[in-house]
Design an enzyme around this catalytic site. Structure first.
Site, PDB file in Angstrom:
ATOM      1  N   GLY A  12     -27.926  23.139 -30.058  1.00 59.46           N
ATOM      2  CA  GLY A  12     -27.518  22.622 -28.749  1.00 59.46           C
ATOM      3  C   GLY A  12     -26.024  22.374 -28.693  1.00 59.46           C
ATOM      4  N   ASP A  62     -33.907  29.649 -29.378  1.00 59.36           N
ATOM      5  CA  ASP A  62     -34.664  28.525 -28.810  1.00 59.36           C
ATOM      6  C   ASP A  62     -35.247  27.734 -29.985  1.00 59.36           C
ATOM      7  OD1 ASP A  62     -36.662  26.896 -27.738  1.00 59.36           O
ATOM      8  OD2 ASP A  62     -37.157  28.324 -26.161  1.00 59.36           O
ATOM      9  N   VAL A  63     -34.866  26.463 -30.107  1.00 64.24           N
ATOM     10  CA  VAL A  63     -35.295  25.690 -31.286  1.00 64.24           C
ATOM     11  C   VAL A  63     -36.801  25.431 -31.320  1.00 64.24           C
ATOM     12  CG1 VAL A  63     -33.071  24.536 -31.670  1.00 64.24           C
ATOM     13  CG2 VAL A  63     -34.801  23.435 -30.219  1.00 64.24           C
ATOM     14  N   ASN A  89     -29.367  18.578 -32.867  1.00 63.78           N
ATOM     15  CA  ASN A  89     -28.906  17.891 -31.657  1.00 63.78           C
ATOM     16  C   ASN A  89     -29.604  18.382 -30.387  1.00 63.78           C
ATOM     17  OD1 ASN A  89     -26.625  16.604 -29.875  1.00 63.78           O
ATOM     18  ND2 ASN A  89     -26.606  18.785 -29.365  1.00 63.78           N
ATOM     19  N   TYR A 163     -40.164  11.443 -23.503  1.00 65.79           N
ATOM     20  CA  TYR A 163     -38.836  11.541 -24.144  1.00 65.79           C
ATOM     21  C   TYR A 163     -38.738  10.502 -25.269  1.00 65.79           C
ATOM     22  CZ  TYR A 163     -33.763  11.540 -24.776  1.00 65.79           C
ATOM     23  OH  TYR A 163     -32.496  11.602 -25.314  1.00 65.79           O
ATOM     24  N   LYS A 167     -38.308  11.060 -29.434  1.00 66.05           N
ATOM     25  CA  LYS A 167     -37.216  10.493 -30.229  1.00 66.05           C
ATOM     26  C   LYS A 167     -37.758   9.560 -31.323  1.00 66.05           C
ATOM     27  CE  LYS A 167     -33.936  12.735 -28.325  1.00 66.05           C
ATOM     28  NZ  LYS A 167     -33.113  13.669 -29.106  1.00 66.05           N
TER      29      LYS A 167
HETATM   30  N1  LIG Z   1     -26.777  11.931 -23.176  1.00 70.27           N
HETATM   31  C1  LIG Z   1     -27.261  10.747 -23.531  1.00 70.27           C
HETATM   32  O1  LIG Z   1     -27.139   9.731 -22.827  1.00 70.27           O
HETATM   33  C2  LIG Z   1     -27.979  10.613 -24.835  1.00 70.27           C
HETATM   34  C3  LIG Z   1     -28.402   9.357 -25.293  1.00 70.27           C
HETATM   35  C4  LIG Z   1     -29.080   9.271 -26.493  1.00 70.27           C
HETATM   36  C5  LIG Z   1     -29.332  10.408 -27.228  1.00 70.27           C
HETATM   37  N2  LIG Z   1     -28.942  11.618 -26.752  1.00 70.27           N
HETATM   38  C6  LIG Z   1     -29.277  12.803 -27.538  1.00 70.27           C
HETATM   39  O2  LIG Z   1     -28.086  13.503 -27.865  1.00 70.27           O
HETATM   40  C7  LIG Z   1     -28.356  14.909 -27.910  1.00 70.27           C
HETATM   41  C8  LIG Z   1     -27.397  15.671 -27.009  1.00 70.27           C
HETATM   42  O3  LIG Z   1     -27.479  15.175 -25.684  1.00 70.27           O
HETATM   43  P1  LIG Z   1     -26.520  15.738 -24.533  1.00 70.27           P
HETATM   44  O4  LIG Z   1     -26.415  14.693 -23.501  1.00 70.27           O
HETATM   45  O5  LIG Z   1     -25.293  16.298 -25.128  1.00 70.27           O
HETATM   46  O6  LIG Z   1     -27.435  16.941 -23.954  1.00 70.27           O
HETATM   47  P2  LIG Z   1     -27.036  18.202 -23.042  1.00 70.27           P
HETATM   48  O7  LIG Z   1     -25.643  18.064 -22.522  1.00 70.27           O
HETATM   49  O8  LIG Z   1     -28.143  18.394 -22.050  1.00 70.27           O
HETATM   50  O9  LIG Z   1     -27.070  19.424 -24.074  1.00 70.27           O
HETATM   51  C9  LIG Z   1     -28.272  19.802 -24.674  1.00 70.27           C
HETATM   52  C10 LIG Z   1     -28.016  21.023 -25.525  1.00 70.27           C
HETATM   53  O10 LIG Z   1     -29.268  21.418 -26.098  1.00 70.27           O
HETATM   54  C11 LIG Z   1     -29.513  22.799 -25.807  1.00 70.27           C
HETATM   55  N3  LIG Z   1     -30.951  23.027 -25.738  1.00 70.27           N
HETATM   56  C12 LIG Z   1     -31.868  22.437 -24.934  1.00 70.27           C
HETATM   57  N4  LIG Z   1     -33.093  22.940 -25.163  1.00 70.27           N
HETATM   58  C13 LIG Z   1     -32.938  23.857 -26.156  1.00 70.27           C
HETATM   59  C14 LIG Z   1     -33.835  24.729 -26.849  1.00 70.27           C
HETATM   60  N5  LIG Z   1     -35.155  24.764 -26.575  1.00 70.27           N
HETATM   61  N6  LIG Z   1     -33.343  25.531 -27.812  1.00 70.27           N
HETATM   62  C15 LIG Z   1     -32.021  25.510 -28.116  1.00 70.27           C
HETATM   63  N7  LIG Z   1     -31.125  24.724 -27.491  1.00 70.27           N
HETATM   64  C16 LIG Z   1     -31.584  23.909 -26.521  1.00 70.27           C
HETATM   65  C17 LIG Z   1     -28.781  23.036 -24.487  1.00 70.27           C
HETATM   66  O11 LIG Z   1     -28.499  24.392 -24.256  1.00 70.27           O
HETATM   67  P3  LIG Z   1     -29.483  25.357 -23.379  1.00 70.27           P
HETATM   68  O12 LIG Z   1     -30.031  24.500 -22.282  1.00 70.27           O
HETATM   69  O13 LIG Z   1     -28.602  26.466 -22.923  1.00 70.27           O
HETATM   70  O14 LIG Z   1     -30.519  25.806 -24.328  1.00 70.27           O
HETATM   71  C18 LIG Z   1     -27.511  22.234 -24.741  1.00 70.27           C
HETATM   72  O15 LIG Z   1     -26.628  22.977 -25.542  1.00 70.27           O
HETATM   73  C19 LIG Z   1     -29.830  15.063 -27.535  1.00 70.27           C
HETATM   74  O16 LIG Z   1     -30.614  15.119 -28.702  1.00 70.27           O
HETATM   75  C20 LIG Z   1     -30.123  13.811 -26.766  1.00 70.27           C
HETATM   76  O17 LIG Z   1     -31.490  13.483 -26.787  1.00 70.27           O
HETATM   77  C21 LIG Z   1     -28.256  11.754 -25.596  1.00 70.27           C
END
Ligand SMILES: NC(=O)c1ccc[n+]([C@@H]2O[C@H](COP(=O)([O-])OP(=O)(O)OC[C@H]3O[C@@H](n4cnc5c(N)ncnc54)[C@H](OP(=O)(O)O)[C@@H]3O)[C@@H](O)[C@H]2O)c1
Length: 253
Positions: A12, A62-63, A89, A163, A167
């Site tokens: 990701g 795709d993970v 991630n 969700y 986690k």
């Molecule tokens: N943002 C927050 O507030 C927050 C808070 C706590 C924890 N987190 C965690 O931090 C991490 C990153 O969050 P973020 O906000 O940066 O998310 P994001 O901006 O939505 O990015 C998610 C990434 O994951 C990829 N992805 C999604 N499904 C996938 C799949 N099946 N296979 C491969 N790649 C996939 C997406 O690319 P594609 O869609 O192109 O595949 C993208 O590169 C996540 O694990 C999230 O749960 C985030």
């Protein structure tokens, strides 16, 4: 240069936090492979990350699909002959919905990417890391995995249970992996981010969350990335099975 000559996969990595982690790893000397499902987004991210260092490339995968994951890992091993760091991630987010209205398909979509994805990617790199007797796996979990709710949930309101469960599963999987892989000098840890505001977070959401954060501000992707890089580095070599909270004090456990 904490990561000189290290080979890292950041799942990701095409946007958000994953892209920031990849940038910082490249900046500190690692060769980084990012993945995601959208090749155009990956190519754009590679161009951006290259401003911080040349050693970055992308593989579409795709993970949630073992075939994709195994092929990605095989390509990385063929090119670099090792994998030092895996940052799990990639994840999908979920709408707030009460459990009685939560559809089975939606449950499967979230669990399959977020939890099964971490299992498949970890499983795919383990043999190589055992061969090396060296490896760092860092799993991105969340405040929600410890609390069963999002920071701004209200009593009786929806919690994003699927969700949160994904986690929470990652926390347990991190501990199982850490226990099983410790004899091979493979460290497995997690980062539980909370009260963070990646690019695009609405003002309304921030206004709801900031009063719940003892440090009085939203966290940034850089805050989460700094903790992730610490756990991916040799500075944390005596830490395994740990879930590091990065939430400005919103949860202290
Ligand atoms: N943002 C927050 O507030 C927050 C808070 C706590 C924890 N987190 C965690 O931090 C991490 C990153 O969050 P973020 O906000 O940066 O998310 P994001 O901006 O939505 O990015 C998610 C990434 O994951 C990829 N992805 C999604 N499904 C996938 C799949 N099946 N296979 C491969 N790649 C996939 C997406 O690319 P594609 O869609 O192109 O595949 C993208 O590169 C996540 O694990 C999230 O749960 C985030």
């Amino acid at each position: 240069m904490r990561f000189k000559e290290k080979i890292a996969i950041v799942t990701g990595g095409s946007k958000g936090l994953g892209k920031v982690i990849a940038k910082q790893l490249v900046q500190e000397g690692a060769s980084v492979v990012i993945n995601g499902r959208d090749m155009r987004a990956l190519e754009k991210a590679v161009q951006e990350i290259k401003e911080f260092g040349e050693q970055v490339s992308a593989i579409r995968a795709d993970v949630s699909k073992s075939k994709d994951v195994n092929s990605m890992v095989a390509q990385v091993i063929k090119k670099y002959e090792r994998i030092d760091i895996l940052i799990n991630n990639a994840a999908v987010f979920a709408e707030s919905v009460h459990i009685m209205d939560l559809e089975e398909e939606e449950w499967d979509r979230v669990i399959t990417t977020n939890l099964k994805g971490v299992f498949l990617c970890s499983k795919a790199v383990i043999n190589q890391m055992i061969k090396q007797q060296y490896g760092k796996i860092v799993n991105m979990t969340s405040f929600t995995g410890k609390t069963g709710r999002v920071v701004y949930s209200t009593f009786g309101g929806p919690t994003k249970a699927h969700y949160c469960a994904s986690k929470a599963g990652i926390i347990s999987l991190t501990q199982s992996l850490a226990y099983e892989l410790a004899p091979h000098k493979i460290n497995v840890n997690g980062v539980a981010a909370g009260s963070v505001a990646p690019e695009g977070t609405s003002e309304d959401k921030m206004k709801m969350i900031i009063p719940l954060v003892p440090l009085g501000r939203m966290g940034t992707s850089e805050d989460v990335s700094a903790a992730t890089l610490f756990l991916a580095s040799d500075e944390s070599s005596f830490i395994t099975g740990e879930i590091l909270d990065v939430n400005g004090g919103t949860l202290m456990d």
